[in-house]
Design a protein around this motif. Sequence first.
Motif, PDB file in Angstrom:
ATOM      1  N   ASP A 230       0.815  -1.222   0.000  1.00  0.00           N
ATOM      2  CA  ASP A 230       0.000   0.000   0.000  1.00  0.00           C
ATOM      3  C   ASP A 230       0.847   1.271   0.000  1.00  0.00           C
ATOM      4  O   ASP A 230       0.399   2.310  -0.483  1.00  0.00           O
ATOM      5  CB  ASP A 230      -0.911   0.010   1.228  1.00  0.00           C
ATOM      6  N   GLN A 231       2.039   1.194   0.581  1.00  0.00           N
ATOM      7  CA  GLN A 231       2.906   2.356   0.633  1.00  0.00           C
ATOM      8  C   GLN A 231       4.353   1.928   0.414  1.00  0.00           C
ATOM      9  O   GLN A 231       4.777   0.869   0.901  1.00  0.00           O
ATOM     10  CB  GLN A 231       2.804   3.068   1.985  1.00  0.00           C
ATOM     11  N   ILE A 232       5.092   2.764  -0.306  1.00  0.00           N
ATOM     12  CA  ILE A 232       6.505   2.501  -0.568  1.00  0.00           C
ATOM     13  C   ILE A 232       7.302   3.758  -0.282  1.00  0.00           C
ATOM     14  O   ILE A 232       6.965   4.845  -0.772  1.00  0.00           O
ATOM     15  CB  ILE A 232       6.742   2.064  -2.027  1.00  0.00           C
ATOM     16  N   LEU A 233       8.353   3.619   0.526  1.00  0.00           N
ATOM     17  CA  LEU A 233       9.293   4.712   0.737  1.00  0.00           C
ATOM     18  C   LEU A 233      10.430   4.520  -0.268  1.00  0.00           C
ATOM     19  O   LEU A 233      11.327   3.711  -0.054  1.00  0.00           O
ATOM     20  CB  LEU A 233       9.822   4.711   2.172  1.00  0.00           C
ATOM     21  N   GLU A 234      10.377   5.253  -1.360  1.00  0.00           N
ATOM     22  CA  GLU A 234      11.313   5.097  -2.474  1.00  0.00           C
ATOM     23  C   GLU A 234      12.515   6.027  -2.256  1.00  0.00           C
ATOM     24  O   GLU A 234      12.479   7.216  -2.546  1.00  0.00           O
ATOM     25  CB  GLU A 234      10.605   5.432  -3.796  1.00  0.00           C
ATOM     26  N   VAL A 235      13.585   5.444  -1.722  1.00  0.00           N
ATOM     27  CA  VAL A 235      14.780   6.237  -1.408  1.00  0.00           C
ATOM     28  C   VAL A 235      15.913   6.011  -2.406  1.00  0.00           C
ATOM     29  O   VAL A 235      16.903   6.735  -2.393  1.00  0.00           O
ATOM     30  CB  VAL A 235      15.305   5.929   0.020  1.00  0.00           C
ATOM     31  N   VAL A 236      15.773   5.016  -3.280  1.00  0.00           N
ATOM     32  CA  VAL A 236      16.873   4.635  -4.167  1.00  0.00           C
ATOM     33  C   VAL A 236      16.898   5.486  -5.424  1.00  0.00           C
ATOM     34  O   VAL A 236      17.962   5.939  -5.881  1.00  0.00           O
ATOM     35  CB  VAL A 236      16.791   3.136  -4.524  1.00  0.00           C
ATOM     36  N   ALA A 247       5.589  -3.266  -7.730  1.00  0.00           N
ATOM     37  CA  ALA A 247       5.325  -3.856  -6.411  1.00  0.00           C
ATOM     38  C   ALA A 247       4.116  -3.246  -5.721  1.00  0.00           C
ATOM     39  O   ALA A 247       3.655  -3.764  -4.699  1.00  0.00           O
ATOM     40  CB  ALA A 247       6.552  -3.686  -5.518  1.00  0.00           C
ATOM     41  N   ALA A 248       3.599  -2.152  -6.271  1.00  0.00           N
ATOM     42  CA  ALA A 248       2.535  -1.403  -5.603  1.00  0.00           C
ATOM     43  C   ALA A 248       1.167  -2.026  -5.842  1.00  0.00           C
ATOM     44  O   ALA A 248       0.859  -2.531  -6.927  1.00  0.00           O
ATOM     45  CB  ALA A 248       2.533   0.039  -6.095  1.00  0.00           C
ATOM     46  N   ALA A 249       0.339  -1.959  -4.806  1.00  0.00           N
ATOM     47  CA  ALA A 249      -1.051  -2.377  -4.941  1.00  0.00           C
ATOM     48  C   ALA A 249      -1.835  -1.311  -5.714  1.00  0.00           C
ATOM     49  O   ALA A 249      -1.383  -0.178  -5.879  1.00  0.00           O
ATOM     50  CB  ALA A 249      -1.673  -2.581  -3.559  1.00  0.00           C
ATOM     51  N   TRP A 250      -3.017  -1.658  -6.164  1.00  0.00           N
ATOM     52  CA  TRP A 250      -3.878  -0.676  -6.821  1.00  0.00           C
ATOM     53  C   TRP A 250      -4.211   0.439  -5.823  1.00  0.00           C
ATOM     54  O   TRP A 250      -4.579   0.191  -4.679  1.00  0.00           O
ATOM     55  CB  TRP A 250      -5.158  -1.345  -7.312  1.00  0.00           C
ATOM     56  N   GLY A 251      -4.048   1.688  -6.272  1.00  0.00           N
ATOM     57  CA  GLY A 251      -4.320   2.840  -5.416  1.00  0.00           C
ATOM     58  C   GLY A 251      -3.234   3.125  -4.400  1.00  0.00           C
ATOM     59  O   GLY A 251      -3.433   3.939  -3.496  1.00  0.00           O
ATOM     60  N   ALA A 252      -2.073   2.503  -4.540  1.00  0.00           N
ATOM     61  CA  ALA A 252      -0.988   2.658  -3.558  1.00  0.00           C
ATOM     62  C   ALA A 252      -0.336   4.034  -3.652  1.00  0.00           C
ATOM     63  O   ALA A 252      -0.501   4.770  -4.632  1.00  0.00           O
ATOM     64  CB  ALA A 252       0.064   1.567  -3.756  1.00  0.00           C
ATOM     65  N   HIS A 253       0.422   4.341  -2.609  1.00  0.00           N
ATOM     66  CA  HIS A 253       1.154   5.601  -2.519  1.00  0.00           C
ATOM     67  C   HIS A 253       2.647   5.318  -2.529  1.00  0.00           C
ATOM     68  O   HIS A 253       3.140   4.501  -1.741  1.00  0.00           O
ATOM     69  CB  HIS A 253       0.778   6.335  -1.232  1.00  0.00           C
ATOM     70  N   ILE A 254       3.362   5.982  -3.453  1.00  0.00           N
ATOM     71  CA  ILE A 254       4.820   5.868  -3.530  1.00  0.00           C
ATOM     72  C   ILE A 254       5.419   7.222  -3.216  1.00  0.00           C
ATOM     73  O   ILE A 254       5.168   8.207  -3.924  1.00  0.00           O
ATOM     74  CB  ILE A 254       5.283   5.399  -4.928  1.00  0.00           C
ATOM     75  N   ALA A 255       6.176   7.297  -2.138  1.00  0.00           N
ATOM     76  CA  ALA A 255       6.813   8.544  -1.728  1.00  0.00           C
ATOM     77  C   ALA A 255       8.220   8.600  -2.316  1.00  0.00           C
ATOM     78  O   ALA A 255       9.053   7.745  -2.027  1.00  0.00           O
ATOM     79  CB  ALA A 255       6.872   8.630  -0.209  1.00  0.00           C
ATOM     80  N   ILE A 256       8.477   9.606  -3.152  1.00  0.00           N
ATOM     81  CA  ILE A 256       9.798   9.789  -3.754  1.00  0.00           C
ATOM     82  C   ILE A 256      10.640  10.611  -2.784  1.00  0.00           C
ATOM     83  O   ILE A 256      10.401  11.802  -2.583  1.00  0.00           O
ATOM     84  CB  ILE A 256       9.709  10.498  -5.114  1.00  0.00           C
ATOM     85  N   ILE A 257      11.645   9.957  -2.191  1.00  0.00           N
ATOM     86  CA  ILE A 257      12.393  10.561  -1.090  1.00  0.00           C
ATOM     87  C   ILE A 257      13.853  10.783  -1.441  1.00  0.00           C
ATOM     88  O   ILE A 257      14.462  11.775  -1.018  1.00  0.00           O
ATOM     89  CB  ILE A 257      12.267   9.684   0.165  1.00  0.00           C
ATOM     90  N   GLY A 258      14.449   9.875  -2.217  1.00  0.00           N
ATOM     91  CA  GLY A 258      15.884   9.985  -2.457  1.00  0.00           C
ATOM     92  C   GLY A 258      16.275   9.644  -3.875  1.00  0.00           C
ATOM     93  O   GLY A 258      15.451   9.242  -4.707  1.00  0.00           O
TER      94      GLY A 258
END
Length: 335
Positions: A230-236, A247-258
């Motif tokens: 449901d949520q991904i902390l995308e640091v790469v 890898a995300a579920a439908w309607g998921a949130h991906i936070a672009i951090i790094g």
Amino acid sequence: MRIWQLEGQGKEHLRITEQPRPSPGPGQVLVRAEAVSLNYRDKAIVDGSYPARITFPIVPGSDVAGEVVSVGEGLMRFKVGDRVLSVFKQRWLDGVPNPEANASNLGWPLTGVLAEYVLLDEDGVLAYPAYLTAAQASTLPIAAVTAWVALFKHGQLKPQHTVLVQGTGGVSLFGLQLALAHGARVIAISRSEEKIQRIEQLGASAMINSSVMPNWEEAVRLLTSGEGVDQILEVVGGDSLRHSINAAAWGAHIAIIGFLEGKTSSISLPDLMMKSLKIHGFSVGSRKDTEELLSFLEVHRIEPVIDAVYDFVDLPDALDHLDRGPFGKIVVKLR
């Protein structure tokens, strides 16, 4: 007082110099620094990979905890003896950031905190929970606030969510701890088997070794009965975003951090559209976000993960450790 000054690109241009101890003006506090934590941003500024033009010399560092030793005229919010931490964006109080807020980052463009005494705006400091040490409190302003904003403000974290964290840096481990405290399930990926074992001890429900399984999204789908997270902390950054979308579920949130491995990415727009994904880019958080995080920590008594503590004079060694990839946070102590 002693300060660290960066006089040009590269660690070889770091120098300890002496400057007069400053005095606070109206609306300011003088903080005697006890601990400063390092972030990937500090490394990027020093080695020249930070995506902004730096005018040298600068005092680096943004995350400090210490004791108020002097206050400016008319200041009522803080008093001598209060134990406080810095807010990364000194003039971002709430709401959506603007150019003024983005120009108030400690460590650049504003003077940084790798100094024995630090002058800060009263809006740019907050008292931290008494259960934390200064070293622990210093880890919060960027890493913990970033994880908090990603999960709770933008991601609207719910206990039934499954969260994916990447690697074992400060943001990822705070994300793991915050999500677990809220009752969510956490899947962690890392390239290090030794670090995977340590992540398991922190409470992750599943771990994926991405050096063994580079297409780690396949393992994520297996672990979630084909649903995705449901949520991904995308640091790469870079090509990792494509894996995160898969890898995300439908309607998921991906936070672009790094952007550890790339500042640009090529993704499939149809996949993004069909799955109704939310990809959110942001930079840390406001004073209000930091206050909300501190309240959550006070309730849940989360202990920040500190990999190593270095003496003030050993800053170059601390940056080398950061470059190798820490498990949690690196802290520089001043007293």
